[in-house]
Design an enzyme around this catalytic site. Structure first.
Site, mmCIF file in Angstrom:
data_model
loop_
_atom_site.group_PDB
_atom_site.id
_atom_site.type_symbol
_atom_site.label_atom_id
_atom_site.label_comp_id
_atom_site.label_asym_id
_atom_site.label_seq_id
_atom_site.Cartn_x
_atom_site.Cartn_y
_atom_site.Cartn_z
ATOM 1 N N HIS A 102 -6.972 2.571 4.809
ATOM 2 C CA HIS A 102 -5.960 1.925 3.953
ATOM 3 C C HIS A 102 -6.248 2.113 2.468
ATOM 4 C CE1 HIS A 102 -3.534 -0.004 7.042
ATOM 5 N NE2 HIS A 102 -4.664 -0.102 7.722
ATOM 6 N N LYS A 141 -1.509 7.545 7.125
ATOM 7 C CA LYS A 141 -0.918 6.413 6.399
ATOM 8 C C LYS A 141 -0.367 6.915 5.057
ATOM 9 C CE LYS A 141 -4.068 3.276 8.830
ATOM 10 N NZ LYS A 141 -3.241 2.782 9.926
ATOM 11 N N SER A 193 -7.610 -4.211 7.062
ATOM 12 C CA SER A 193 -6.189 -3.976 7.320
ATOM 13 C C SER A 193 -5.381 -5.246 7.555
ATOM 14 C CB SER A 193 -6.022 -3.025 8.501
ATOM 15 O OG SER A 193 -6.701 -3.508 9.630
HETATM 16 N N1 PMP Z 1 -9.203 2.631 10.622
HETATM 17 C C1 PMP Z 1 -8.424 1.645 10.150
HETATM 18 C C2 PMP Z 1 -9.019 0.606 9.256
HETATM 19 C C3 PMP Z 1 -7.054 1.601 10.501
HETATM 20 O O1 PMP Z 1 -6.266 0.623 10.048
HETATM 21 C C4 PMP Z 1 -6.522 2.618 11.347
HETATM 22 C C5 PMP Z 1 -5.047 2.647 11.717
HETATM 23 N N2 PMP Z 1 -4.602 1.554 12.406
HETATM 24 C C6 PMP Z 1 -7.384 3.609 11.807
HETATM 25 C C7 PMP Z 1 -8.710 3.596 11.428
HETATM 26 C C8 PMP Z 1 -6.884 4.682 12.718
HETATM 27 O O2 PMP Z 1 -6.211 5.676 12.027
HETATM 28 P P1 PMP Z 1 -5.153 6.608 12.752
HETATM 29 O O3 PMP Z 1 -3.873 5.835 12.837
HETATM 30 O O4 PMP Z 1 -5.078 7.830 11.925
HETATM 31 O O5 PMP Z 1 -5.694 6.895 14.121
#
Ligand code: PMP
Length: 391
Positions: free
Chosen positions: A208, A239, A180
């Protein structure tokens, strides 16, 4: 009220170091342009890759679900809070992901936590990429299994850890599908080869990549043609899917096990009807409107090239996450402030989210941006870069 002085001291220190962050409320719906502090700015910081947060088909589905089923479920899934639409959506998701089964959690974060904390015991080992998401790290912290961290996307390092792990019952390799902070893609074909050689399982966090990579946005596994060779695919519905939630697409056995042992699943109330109905409609949109993904990737190519032509360093990005590497944390924040003055909302990301001295502006274009908006944003980057002598 007394008792929180030690917390206040830490917050004051963060203010001194420049790492204290104010929340920035949007005064408009999410979109290619948003209103912040009374000003309309180009949004380059959301994860709303396909613009689905305001897609008419998702909104209609949510409104209809509220009218028919109300706003809440009143229970956890395992007691009285499983709606027929929850199960129908999971079946649709499993078919979409080409897996035996899928199970939805309240968020992507709790999906990672729930899967990792429940399936690994002291007989097992988890082998995790050093740059995996915080929810993977926290999930691992909750287990009693052995923990090994391999160097970021370094297959030699992964192989060394696998070599040291032969005595464990389950060896689980965990990686983000798309990282990310840099927007690079995990080398899944090599990971699969190593996993097969050493008899390890693989878990990929496609937060992502869902809706971004693979046929119709099926994710990293599908992108590399590896359907059926990755045991656990985690994704988020928050997302590109545009709503809220997380899912695991996997075998029937793991799904049934998680229903009994996945603590965030077991002990937290299920998604409201509007959330599930909108997510369900999002899968239809992925299947029926592939032009959204095409536009996302066209925009990504246009914007990345524009940034690079200006002389910015976009690192190792391979996806619509395009970081503009700055370095110094304070300068990163100044640059973000300068961009805001120029009409662009692009947040600075600094320590502890990235290592000290690796501050960056993380940009994410979406399918909603017009070429004119992206051109305007590039001009803002140029002016802000010149103001701070970064170009
Ligand atoms: N895994 C990754 C790689 C993320 O970037 C995120 C979001 N920041 C999450 C999990 C968590 O997802 P959510 O926002 O649905 O809790």
């Amino acid at each position: 009220m007394k008792g929180f002085e030690y917390l206040q001291e830490e917050l004051d220190q963060m203010k001194e170091e420049g790492t204290f962050r104010e929340l920035i409320p949007l005064e408009s719906p999410q979109g290619s342009k948003v209103s912040i502090k009374g000003k309309e700015v180009i949004q380059l910081s959301s994860n709303n890759y396909l613009g689905l947060t305001s897609h008419p088909r998702l909104k209609d589905a949510a409104v209809k679900a509220v009218e028919e089923y109300g706003v809440g479920t009143g229970s956890v899934r395992t007691i009285a809070g499983t709606l027929a639409m929850h199960e129908a959506f999971e079946e649709k998701l499993a078919a979409f992901k080409h897996t035996e089964a899928a199970l939805v959690f309240q968020s992507g974060f709790t999906t990672n936590q729930g899967v990792l904390s429940s399936m690994l015991t002291d007989k097992d080992v988890v082998i995790s990429d050093e740059l995996n998401h915080a929810s993977i790290i926290d999930g691992i912290r909750l287990t009693k299994c052995a923990k090994k961290i391999y160097k970021h996307v370094d297959m030699k390092s992964l192989q060394e850890k696998l070599e040291e792990s032969k005595e464990y019952r389950t060896k689980l390799i965990v990686t983000d599908g798309v990282f990310s902070m840099d927007g690079n893609i995990a080398p899944l074909p090599e990971i699969v080869e190593l996993a097969e050689q050493y008899g390890a399982l693989i878990m990929v966090d496609d937060a992502h990549a869902s809706g971004v990579l693979g046929e119709n946005g099926r994710g990293t596994v599908n992108h590399f043609g590896l359907d059926g060779r990755v045991h656990i695919q985690v994704g988020t519905l928050s997302k590109a899917i545009g709503v809220l939630g997380g899912y695991v697409a996997t075998t029937k056995t793991l799904k049934e096990y998680l229903i009994h042992k996945g603590r965030p699943f077991l002990f937290s109330t299920s998604h409201p009807p509007a959330v599930t109905a909108a997510c369900d409609a999002a899968i239809d949109v992925l299947l029926e409107e592939p032009e959204l993904m095409q536009k996302l990737w066209d925009n990504r190519a246009f914007f990345k090239e524009g940034l690079e032509n200006l002389g910015f360093d976009t690192g190792i990005s391979e996806t619509p996450i395009t970081p503009v590497l700055i370095g110094d944390d304070a300068v990163t924040h100044q640059f973000s402030d300068e961009l805001f003055k120029e009409g662009v909302f692009a947040q600075g990301i600094v320590f502890p989210t990235v290592p000290k001295g690796k501050g960056r502006i993380r940009t994410i274009v979406t399918a909603e941006h017009s070429k004119e908006e992206l051109q305007e944003a590039l001009q803002a980057f140029e002016r802000a870069g010149n103001t701070l002598n970064l170009l």
